[in-house]
Motif scaffolding. Structure first.
Motif: not given
Lengths: 225, 225, 225, 225
Positions: D179, D182-183, D200-201, D204, D207-208
């Motif tokens: 994480a 990626l961030v 993109g956030y 994510i 995805l989580y």
């Protein structure tokens, strides 16, 4: 006796009203620690100084970020110490309710104000001494009342767990009593130099974060005999 | 019967929904008591009156600090009394949920507003009477609804613990009923002199902080028979 | 089977993670309900309109007080219903975590915003329709997501307690499904007349405060067989 | 061994101080997530731009609503992961208290500030890169400290439950370590295009939200052997 009997926090299940005071205190701690962000200004695009650009407006707030971080750790330390203190109590009485409430008022709920004032006025030549004194006096009073709560519960009305030895009781007193004295001395230092004063608070924070394990292990060793 | 059966707070484990109402109420008390700091202005270096200096700006707020301290203790007292009230209940019903919610609204969550108003307008010759009346009326209504919750649970729908004697029930009623009457009288006093009115609130706070041990010990004695 | 086994809330002890979701939700409910006071302006003596006098400034805010009271009861009702919903669940899964979080976001934590907007703009001829629509749309979405959480837990992934009969499940669905439909209709009414719309919300609040005991007693009767 | 022994959260009852750290953390999570609404401006009828009409003022805030929703889910994900992490711990030590406090400071309590800044300055050509970098850097540091807490408890001081296999421990590490990387990458993307970064956030977050069930079922399968 089973080993779980010696876990400090398990004492609280013996008196439900003690548990409820602890839970209420925890909520005030958690809320006050989160409200510390009020010390940080959110720059708006319509502000008079917006033309300086967001980067400048954020960088100008490093004192506020410093004050936020300092107070977050201070309240965190107070929460951890409060947790240890209440773990040593086996029961509550009304005096404890009111003294604890007084502590929550002056030592916890009020702290976002001196934190915000310190962050905003550090760097203002004429006013930074007042801001640091305000922060220091508030912290000193909070530390004093914390010790009064401990003295009241541990010595005056004997609310502590029967298992707690005189030696352990004394170890806590010795660990907690110096804090308001040190903070009062740092408050006076602000009259000469605010940065030494604020730096001193940071050192006290580190001193408290580090020696606690030793205190606890010492107490555990004493209990383990 | 084991002695722990007589601890008031242990009653709440008998009805989980009662425990959850109590926990929700405690959280509202803890947030509202911490939100009282909204009554205190954080002076900014960019404020129009910043040239007066931080010390002056802080000292000018002594009425706000007074109002903060007064309301903190008032909500604290209400929390402690609420704790005692709910310790006497053995179960909950929907009426209790809604009346308690009404109490939390008018007697707890709303209080930061009259507190801030009182602190800001005390000292304004034209408006301090209105500010004190506003604070007094809000406090009176809160105290009345507190008594309605007790009357509803203890008399109308008999939610109290079977162990609770009629004498203990009556002792609580006698302890709680005078508060809104006294506060209403002090509210009227504000029409003549706001400082006697505000000073009177402080006296009531002390009266409530001190006699509670006696009430509880009286109740314990009654139960101990 | 002991009767205490039938108390709805006692189900939650079966799955600690369910209890923790419930406790987290309760904290968000308690915090959001207390933050509703942000809808009420604290008049300052230095405000541009301070010369009108404090009494006028307070009386002008009756719409904000109305919006505060309305939303306090609405969030209170949602809390009580949420409590009943989670009492029917015997376990949690990740879908419940995320859907519940979505509900807390749109139906609870966001509500102080439309409440403040409604209170501030009611009475402004040009803008009160937008304010009421904003409040209504937010409430409708919150009510919809509440029903999605129930549908997901009670029908899609069967998280409910094995004791819960199909009849009881259906009774809850029938009790909760109409709310967003009614609120959506009232939202449309705002296009014609905002006061009928706002008055309608107050009526729905009363409808929900009153029939709940009947629903619960019906469910208890069904379980008692 | 009964199946309930395998429920992750039930571990926490073994160490009451661990439970209290978890409860304190949950409270900070709940307050910080609710305080995110500070990112949304409440338009007042007396504001300078009120003549634009309420509809315009609300629609202009879509970036703030986006930032609020994004951060609400981010803090929600962190809460859920924190819950899973602490469920794997069987006991606490002081290092965990302080590292967890540091995480609550930088990764939770501070987040309303970058959220508000992102919402206010997205769309400002000169400043939106700074706002997105500020948000990204804060999120990266929060994610890093989260991993430090896990590394400290799971590897350095072995606070994890004896039941936890090396494989499960590794599965958590593998799930949480990417994480912050990626961030951090998305933060750099903001230098080229803020909208790809913010989008993109959101990806994510999704995805989580989605893979967590798989991780848990994998862990359960491993334990079930």
């Amino acid at each position: 006796m089973s080993p779980s009997k010696h876990l400090p926090d398990s004492h609280q299940v013996e008196d439900p009203s003690l548990a409820r005071i602890g839970a209420f205190s925890d909520a005030v701690f958690a809320f006050a620690i989160t409200l510390l962000i009020l010390a940080i200004r959110i720059p708006h695009p319509t502000d008079a100084d917006a033309s300086q650009g967001l980067l400048d407006l954020l960088l100008q707030q490093w004192q506020s970020l410093l004050a936020f971080a300092l107070s977050f750790m201070v309240i965190g330390i107070n929460w951890a110490n409060h947790r240890v203190m209440f773990a040593n109590f086996a029961r509550a009485n009304n005096g404890l309710v009111w003294l604890n409430l007084l502590y929550l008022m002056v030592g916890v709920a009020f702290m976002p104000i001196p934190t915000a004032v310190l962050g905003e006025w550090l760097g203002s030549p004429k006013n930074q001494v007042v801001a640091t004194l305000f922060y220091g006096i508030a912290s000193t009073i909070g530390g004093l009342v914390f010790n009064v709560v401990w003295w009241y519960g541990a010595y005056a009305t004997k609310l502590t767990h029967p298992d707690l030895t005189a030696r352990e009781r004394h170890a806590h007193t010795v660990a907690w009593a110096p804090a308001p004295v040190l903070v009062a001395m740092l408050t006076l230092v602000a009259l000469a130099n605010v940065w030494i004063s604020v730096g001193g608070y940071a050192v006290i924070v580190l001193l408290y974060v580090l020696p606690l394990p030793r205190l606890v292990s010492r107490a555990k060793r004493a209990r383990g005999r």
